[in-house]
Design a protein around this motif. Structure first.
Motif, PDB file in Angstrom:
ATOM      1  N   ILE A  58      -6.270  14.604 -23.896  1.00 14.26           N
ATOM      2  CA  ILE A  58      -5.419  14.054 -25.167  1.00 14.26           C
ATOM      3  C   ILE A  58      -6.585  13.532 -25.965  1.00 14.26           C
ATOM      4  N   GLY A  59      -6.744  14.011 -27.074  1.00 17.46           N
ATOM      5  CA  GLY A  59      -7.705  13.430 -27.921  1.00 17.46           C
ATOM      6  C   GLY A  59      -7.024  12.872 -29.418  1.00 17.46           C
ATOM      7  N   GLY A  60      -7.473  11.793 -29.876  1.00 17.01           N
ATOM      8  CA  GLY A  60      -6.971  11.228 -31.100  1.00 17.01           C
ATOM      9  C   GLY A  60      -8.039  11.345 -32.199  1.00 17.01           C
ATOM     10  N   GLN A  61      -9.211  11.917 -31.946  1.00 26.27           N
ATOM     11  CA  GLN A  61     -10.199  11.845 -33.042  1.00 26.27           C
ATOM     12  C   GLN A  61     -11.110  13.342 -32.670  1.00 26.27           C
ATOM     13  N   SER A  62     -11.287  14.093 -33.865  1.00 29.94           N
ATOM     14  CA  SER A  62     -12.123  14.986 -33.611  1.00 29.94           C
ATOM     15  C   SER A  62     -13.462  14.810 -33.507  1.00 29.94           C
ATOM     16  N   THR A  63     -14.144  15.547 -32.851  1.00 30.69           N
ATOM     17  CA  THR A  63     -15.692  15.450 -32.631  1.00 30.69           C
ATOM     18  C   THR A  63     -16.420  16.494 -32.933  1.00 30.69           C
ATOM     19  N   ARG A  64     -15.669  17.610 -33.644  1.00 38.63           N
ATOM     20  CA  ARG A  64     -16.137  18.924 -34.347  1.00 38.63           C
ATOM     21  C   ARG A  64     -17.371  18.212 -35.334  1.00 38.63           C
ATOM     22  N   PRO A  65     -18.301  19.207 -35.587  1.00 43.68           N
ATOM     23  CA  PRO A  65     -19.263  19.030 -36.463  1.00 43.68           C
ATOM     24  C   PRO A  65     -18.740  18.686 -37.782  1.00 43.68           C
ATOM     25  N   GLY A  66     -19.230  17.436 -38.402  1.00 47.64           N
ATOM     26  CA  GLY A  66     -19.016  17.220 -39.413  1.00 47.64           C
ATOM     27  C   GLY A  66     -17.745  16.576 -39.701  1.00 47.64           C
ATOM     28  N   HIS A  67     -17.217  15.910 -38.408  1.00 47.13           N
ATOM     29  CA  HIS A  67     -16.008  15.119 -38.553  1.00 47.13           C
ATOM     30  C   HIS A  67     -16.030  13.793 -39.239  1.00 47.13           C
ATOM     31  N   VAL A 118     -17.443  11.811 -24.499  1.00 42.49           N
ATOM     32  CA  VAL A 118     -18.355  12.879 -24.964  1.00 42.49           C
ATOM     33  C   VAL A 118     -19.732  12.222 -25.172  1.00 42.49           C
ATOM     34  N   TRP A 119     -19.988  10.946 -24.813  1.00 40.87           N
ATOM     35  CA  TRP A 119     -21.325  10.428 -24.853  1.00 40.87           C
ATOM     36  C   TRP A 119     -21.756   9.891 -23.528  1.00 40.87           C
ATOM     37  N   GLY A 120     -21.058  10.230 -22.313  1.00 41.67           N
ATOM     38  CA  GLY A 120     -21.671  10.145 -21.229  1.00 41.67           C
ATOM     39  C   GLY A 120     -21.910   8.766 -20.806  1.00 41.67           C
ATOM     40  N   LEU A 121     -21.086   7.750 -21.069  1.00 46.36           N
ATOM     41  CA  LEU A 121     -21.099   6.329 -20.777  1.00 46.36           C
ATOM     42  C   LEU A 121     -22.191   5.583 -21.655  1.00 46.36           C
ATOM     43  N   GLN A 122     -23.026   6.364 -22.757  1.00 44.88           N
ATOM     44  CA  GLN A 122     -23.966   5.848 -23.233  1.00 44.88           C
ATOM     45  C   GLN A 122     -23.799   5.511 -24.746  1.00 44.88           C
ATOM     46  N   GLN A 145     -26.387  14.508 -27.808  1.00 39.75           N
ATOM     47  CA  GLN A 145     -27.539  13.671 -28.568  1.00 39.75           C
ATOM     48  C   GLN A 145     -27.394  14.022 -30.030  1.00 39.75           C
ATOM     49  N   ASN A 146     -27.954  13.299 -30.845  1.00 37.81           N
ATOM     50  CA  ASN A 146     -27.735  13.405 -32.198  1.00 37.81           C
ATOM     51  C   ASN A 146     -28.504  14.485 -33.008  1.00 37.81           C
ATOM     52  N   SER A 147     -29.590  14.851 -32.198  1.00 42.45           N
ATOM     53  CA  SER A 147     -30.412  15.932 -32.683  1.00 42.45           C
ATOM     54  C   SER A 147     -30.485  17.148 -31.797  1.00 42.45           C
ATOM     55  N   LYS A 148     -30.585  18.234 -32.703  1.00 42.29           N
ATOM     56  CA  LYS A 148     -30.851  19.787 -31.799  1.00 42.29           C
ATOM     57  C   LYS A 148     -32.096  20.025 -31.260  1.00 42.29           C
ATOM     58  N   ILE A 149     -33.121  19.166 -31.356  1.00 39.56           N
ATOM     59  CA  ILE A 149     -34.429  19.298 -31.047  1.00 39.56           C
ATOM     60  C   ILE A 149     -34.640  18.490 -29.770  1.00 39.56           C
ATOM     61  N   ILE A 185     -21.615  21.587 -24.324  1.00 39.14           N
ATOM     62  CA  ILE A 185     -22.025  23.017 -25.100  1.00 39.14           C
ATOM     63  C   ILE A 185     -21.316  22.750 -26.492  1.00 39.14           C
ATOM     64  N   GLY A 186     -22.410  22.935 -27.528  1.00 39.46           N
ATOM     65  CA  GLY A 186     -22.035  22.653 -28.791  1.00 39.46           C
ATOM     66  C   GLY A 186     -22.327  21.166 -29.314  1.00 39.46           C
ATOM     67  N   PHE A 187     -22.649  20.255 -28.559  1.00 33.15           N
ATOM     68  CA  PHE A 187     -23.114  19.020 -29.027  1.00 33.15           C
ATOM     69  C   PHE A 187     -24.615  18.765 -28.475  1.00 33.15           C
ATOM     70  N   GLY A 188     -25.231  18.360 -29.621  1.00 29.40           N
ATOM     71  CA  GLY A 188     -26.816  18.315 -29.807  1.00 29.40           C
ATOM     72  C   GLY A 188     -27.280  19.583 -29.433  1.00 29.40           C
ATOM     73  N   LYS A 189     -26.883  20.596 -29.643  1.00 29.47           N
ATOM     74  CA  LYS A 189     -27.445  21.945 -29.152  1.00 29.47           C
ATOM     75  C   LYS A 189     -27.001  23.131 -30.343  1.00 29.47           C
ATOM     76  N   GLY A 190     -28.059  23.990 -30.633  1.00 33.17           N
ATOM     77  CA  GLY A 190     -27.735  25.019 -31.620  1.00 33.17           C
ATOM     78  C   GLY A 190     -27.349  26.340 -30.703  1.00 33.17           C
ATOM     79  N   TYR A 191     -27.126  27.377 -31.251  1.00 33.49           N
ATOM     80  CA  TYR A 191     -26.852  28.627 -30.682  1.00 33.49           C
ATOM     81  C   TYR A 191     -27.847  28.928 -29.444  1.00 33.49           C
ATOM     82  N   GLU A 192     -29.115  28.825 -29.415  1.00 31.45           N
ATOM     83  CA  GLU A 192     -30.019  29.410 -28.461  1.00 31.45           C
ATOM     84  C   GLU A 192     -30.013  28.337 -27.545  1.00 31.45           C
ATOM     85  N   GLU A 193     -29.729  27.038 -27.651  1.00 32.49           N
ATOM     86  CA  GLU A 193     -29.621  26.014 -26.716  1.00 32.49           C
ATOM     87  C   GLU A 193     -28.267  26.181 -25.777  1.00 32.49           C
ATOM     88  N   ASN A 194     -27.248  26.511 -26.522  1.00 31.53           N
ATOM     89  CA  ASN A 194     -25.990  26.741 -25.998  1.00 31.53           C
ATOM     90  C   ASN A 194     -26.111  27.789 -24.882  1.00 31.53           C
TER      91      ASN A 194
END
Length: 275
Positions: A58-67, A118-122, A145-149, A185-194
């Motif tokens: 159960i979640g009460g805040q979206s974490t989608r890109p651009g949320h 979604v931030w792994g205790l960090q 992570q915040n970056s996809k690099i 998957i989908g967090f701090g990762k682009g298509y190729e990284e996923n």
């Protein structure tokens, strides 16, 4: 492998567990606005359990890109009523999907059993780990992570991230055996990284049991330019691969379809253990 958390026990042995997604938000990418009333949320919770979900997330805040981040009070007000109702009226394991320790504690007091962070205790300075230690509950720790690099090999980077997660847990009194990991998957990762992470998922399986959350995500729709609700078959295909590669829990929107698929997938994966 057995996990006990706040009075609930679940097993990661010869059956892949299904975590049904219940977003009580107006803006989640797939089902935003569908279940953000208590009545609608509870009816959907009942359906997810009837369809075969072992866990409700159960979640009460979206974490989608651009949320857009909501304030603490809003998030708590969204999740606590439905958690109270589900914990009172349905016999199921409840996970709270949040990275805020205050929300996690409010959810646990309302009847939740697992923290899905979604931030792994960090995200904070150990406060979430302290809450998990206080209640001796299971934590699903997601890579993010915040970056996809990535400067290093992506799997090495993820392993280092989870090393930090376990360090934070241990330093704050958590039982590290209560951790399940999610590659994010989908967090701090682009298509190729996923794609690469899913291809190499088995390289993470020695760290802790793996939960995978790919349901209807953008990378699944990309090859055929599919909208979220047209990605069910692709989601099942990816999850089938993930189970073969070592995933123990699948976080999904479409529980019944996955229950049917897993009825044969698990027989094949766990053949030598069952016969």
């Amino acid at each position: 492998m057995t996990f006990s958390s706040l009075g609930k026990t679940f097993y990661l042995n010869n059956e892949t567990l299904i975590m049904g997604i219940l977003n009580v938000t107006p803006d989640s990418f797939s089902d935003g606005g569908n279940f953000n009333s208590l009545t609608a949320a509870f009816e959907h919770a009942k359906k997810l359990i009837a369809d075969g979900a072992h866990i409700l997330d159960i979640g009460g805040q979206s974490t989608r890109p651009g949320h857009i981040e909501v304030d603490l009070e809003t998030e708590i007000s969204r999740v606590v009523p439905i958690i109270k109702k589900v914990s009172t009226e349905l016999n199921c394991i409840i996970s709270i999907d949040t990275y805020r320790y205050e929300v996690a504690e409010a959810a646990i007091k309302a009847g939740a059993h697992i923290i899905n962070d979604v931030w792994g205790l960090q995200k904070d300075s150990g406060e979430m780990a302290k809450i998990a230690a206080k209640y001796n509950c299971v934590v699903i720790a997601m890579h993010n992570q915040n970056s996809k690099i990535y400067d290093n090999d992506i799997i090495i980077s993820m392993k280092n991230f989870f090393k930090t997660t376990f360090k934070v847990a241990e330093e704050n009194g958590m039982n590290i055996n209560n951790i399940i990991i999610d590659p994010g998957i989908g967090f701090g990762k682009g298509y190729e990284e996923n794609i690469e992470v899913l291809n190499r998922l088995n390289e993470l399986s020695f760290i802790a049991p793996i939960l995978i959350g790919v349901s209807k995500k953008g990378f699944i729709g990309k090859p055929l330019n599919l909208s979220p609700n047209d990605r069910i078959e692709g989601t099942i295909a990816v999850n089938t691969l993930a189970v073969y590669k070592g995933a123990k829990i699948l976080r999904v929107h479409n529980v019944l379809e996955h229950k049917k698929a897993l009825s044969i997938i698990d027989k094949i994966i766990y053949f030598n253990k069952n016969y």
